[in-house]
Scaffold this active site. Structure first.
Site, PDB file in Angstrom:
ATOM      1  N   PHE A   2       0.854  -1.195   0.000  1.00  0.00           N
ATOM      2  CA  PHE A   2       0.000   0.000   0.000  1.00  0.00           C
ATOM      3  C   PHE A   2       0.883   1.236   0.000  1.00  0.00           C
ATOM      4  O   PHE A   2       1.707   1.405   0.894  1.00  0.00           O
ATOM      5  CB  PHE A   2      -0.926   0.019   1.218  1.00  0.00           C
ATOM      6  N   ASP A  29       9.251   2.844   1.808  1.00  0.00           N
ATOM      7  CA  ASP A  29       8.056   3.594   2.191  1.00  0.00           C
ATOM      8  C   ASP A  29       7.849   3.351   3.683  1.00  0.00           C
ATOM      9  O   ASP A  29       7.333   2.318   4.088  1.00  0.00           O
ATOM     10  CB  ASP A  29       6.854   3.099   1.374  1.00  0.00           C
ATOM     11  N   LYS A  61       2.254   9.922   8.268  1.00  0.00           N
ATOM     12  CA  LYS A  61       1.603   9.498   9.513  1.00  0.00           C
ATOM     13  C   LYS A  61       2.309  10.067  10.755  1.00  0.00           C
ATOM     14  O   LYS A  61       2.171  11.241  11.028  1.00  0.00           O
ATOM     15  CB  LYS A  61       1.500   7.973   9.552  1.00  0.00           C
TER      16      LYS A  61
HETATM   17  C1  LIG Z   1      -0.944   5.411   5.013  1.00  0.00           C
HETATM   18  C2  LIG Z   1       0.117   5.004   4.064  1.00  0.00           C
HETATM   19  C3  LIG Z   1       0.367   5.721   2.876  1.00  0.00           C
HETATM   20  C4  LIG Z   1      -0.508   6.881   2.438  1.00  0.00           C
HETATM   21  O1  LIG Z   1      -0.425   7.964   3.297  1.00  0.00           O
HETATM   22  P1  LIG Z   1      -1.546   9.125   3.187  1.00  0.00           P
HETATM   23  O2  LIG Z   1      -1.082  10.163   4.149  1.00  0.00           O
HETATM   24  O3  LIG Z   1      -2.844   8.498   3.551  1.00  0.00           O
HETATM   25  O4  LIG Z   1      -1.525   9.603   1.783  1.00  0.00           O
HETATM   26  C5  LIG Z   1       1.418   5.325   2.090  1.00  0.00           C
HETATM   27  N1  LIG Z   1       2.192   4.281   2.427  1.00  0.00           N
HETATM   28  C6  LIG Z   1       1.995   3.565   3.546  1.00  0.00           C
HETATM   29  C7  LIG Z   1       2.905   2.434   3.878  1.00  0.00           C
HETATM   30  C8  LIG Z   1       0.944   3.890   4.399  1.00  0.00           C
HETATM   31  O5  LIG Z   1       0.713   3.161   5.504  1.00  0.00           O
END
Ligand SMILES: *Cc1c(COP(=O)(O)O)cnc(C)c1O
Length: 393
Positions: free
Chosen positions: A134, A219, A248
């Site tokens: 994700f 990421d 986050k």
């Molecule tokens: C939540 C998340 C995203 C997206 O972040 P947003 O602030 O919602 O755009 C991308 N990568 C990972 C691993 C995430 O957990």
């Protein structure tokens, strides 16, 4: 549902929401419009790393709001410079670009890798990502993600994201070709069900990408900022990636994200990258306050200790109810269920008496736990007690 003079029907429907309105938060607790309280093990989806409304954040916001909110991203401001300096001093990266969301930071990482490929790899542009990954909800980051169905909802996709199998180095090697410029992964797959990359897999990935002259992008939007007990999850494997994204926890609840890269990869030229709010002092001042708290002596050791405690308590619960077990890293953990009861348990937890419990089920056969990093053992015990009662029903 009606709330004061307004109707919730005025909001565009994107997800079913429970018939409550949250009005106040304090540490690990949320309070709704009827005054009922909830023990929060979601924390805005691993966002509120210091819990709800911690003094560090409310003071940073109020103090900065009274001084300077946004001089424009085309000028330096103090908190922007200070936060970039703290991040580079405590990571293997040399430079930082601030964004507002994790998806936007990942878009930046994808653009940076593609530009680097155009300059250094004869236009190579493919980024190998992973099944069940994700990376966000923009068009490119949805295309990079390995979520079932996401290849068709907004077709045609952004091209150039072949999918390998997580924790399987041979599957990555098989996809590398002349058009490959990078491999991008989450050190712990969060939405995919809290699946940590094996340290040996991360080391093999680093070796393979270095040998082939391609980039490694982590990421860490969910796994970074102390969530796994280290400041960044890549540290567990002792590797140095080329690019990292944060989101986050970096803002502790406010919209802040970051793209970090090593000097050799920083190839943006004026006009290539930007954004109205990037590096604004209101958000970066919060980032400074959050990071200073995470870096305070003993804080990360506390996360690791309470991560182990949560793992132990979930393990006992799992044994007591004959479940398959638990997994995770630090304070990002999952309890594996024997069936697909996840969403049902989440709904039952919300309406428990005398207090609700907020849990999340990213896949129907598991529950995910992402409490505040300063959650107490007593709060973990309360959560386990409530979950124990739920599982008995
Ligand atoms: C939540 C998340 C995203 C997206 O972040 P947003 O602030 O919602 O755009 C991308 N990568 C990972 C691993 C995430 O957990």
């Amino acid at each position: 549902m009606r709330y004061h003079a307004a109707s919730t029907d005025s909001l565009m429907f994107i997800t079913p929401r429970p018939e409550i309105v949250f009005e106040r938060g304090e540490g690990s607790w949320l309070f709704d419009h009827t005054g009922r309280r909830y023990l929060d093990f979601i924390q805005g989806w691993a966002v509120n790393c210091l819990g709800h409304c911690p003094p560090e954040i409310t003071e940073a916001l109020a103090g900065q709001a009274a001084k300077l909110i946004n001089p424009s991203p085309a000028f330096y401001n103090g908190p922007m410079v200070e936060l970039a300096g703290l991040l580079t001093a405590h990571s293997v990266f040399d430079r930082v670009f601030f964004a507002n969301t994790g998806a936007e930071a990942n878009e930046g990482a994808i653009k940076l890798a593609r530009k680097w490929g155009r300059l250094n790899r004869a236009g190579a542009h493919e980024i190998i990502t992973f099944g069940h990954s994700f990376h966000g909800r923009t068009l490119a980051t949805m295309s990079a993600s390995g979520k079932a169905g996401w290849d068709t909802i907004y077709a045609p996709q952004v091209a150039g994201f072949p999918k390998a199998v997580y924790n399987d180095i041979a599957s990555v090697e098989a996809l590398i070709g002349p058009q490959t410029v990078a491999v991008m992964l989450e050190p712990v797959q969060g939405e995919g069900g809290v699946i940590p990359a094996e340290p040996g897999f991360l080391r093999a990935l680093r070796q393979l990408t270095a040998e082939r002259g391609i980039l490694l992008i982590v990421d860490e939007v969910q796994s970074g900022m102390g969530r796994t007990g280290k400041l960044f999850a890549y540290e567990h494997a002792g590797i140095a990636p080329d690019i990292m994204t944060l989101g986050k926890g970096i803002g502790g609840g406010v919209p802040l994200a970051a793209l970090l890269a090593r000097e050799a990869v920083c190839c943006f030229e004026p006009g290539d990258q930007g954004g109205t709010y990037n590096g604004n002092p209101l958000m970066t001042a919060v980032g400074v306050a959050v990071l200073k708290r995470l870096l305070a002596p003993g804080f990360l050791a506390g996360v690791e200790a309470r991560g182990q405690y949560l793992a132990q308590r979930l393990g006992e619960l799992s044994d007591r109810h004959g479940l398959p077990g638990e997994r995770g890293s630090g304070l990002l953990r999952a309890l594996i269920l024997a069936d697909e009861r996840g969403p049902q348990l989440v709904a039952a937890a919300l309406t428990m008496q005398p207090q609700g419990l907020l849990l999340n089920s990213p896949r129907p056969n598991l529950l995910r736990f992402m409490p505040a990093l300063n959650v107490s053992e007593a709060e973990i015990d309360q959560m386990i007690g409530q979950l124990d009662a739920l599982l008995q029903q």
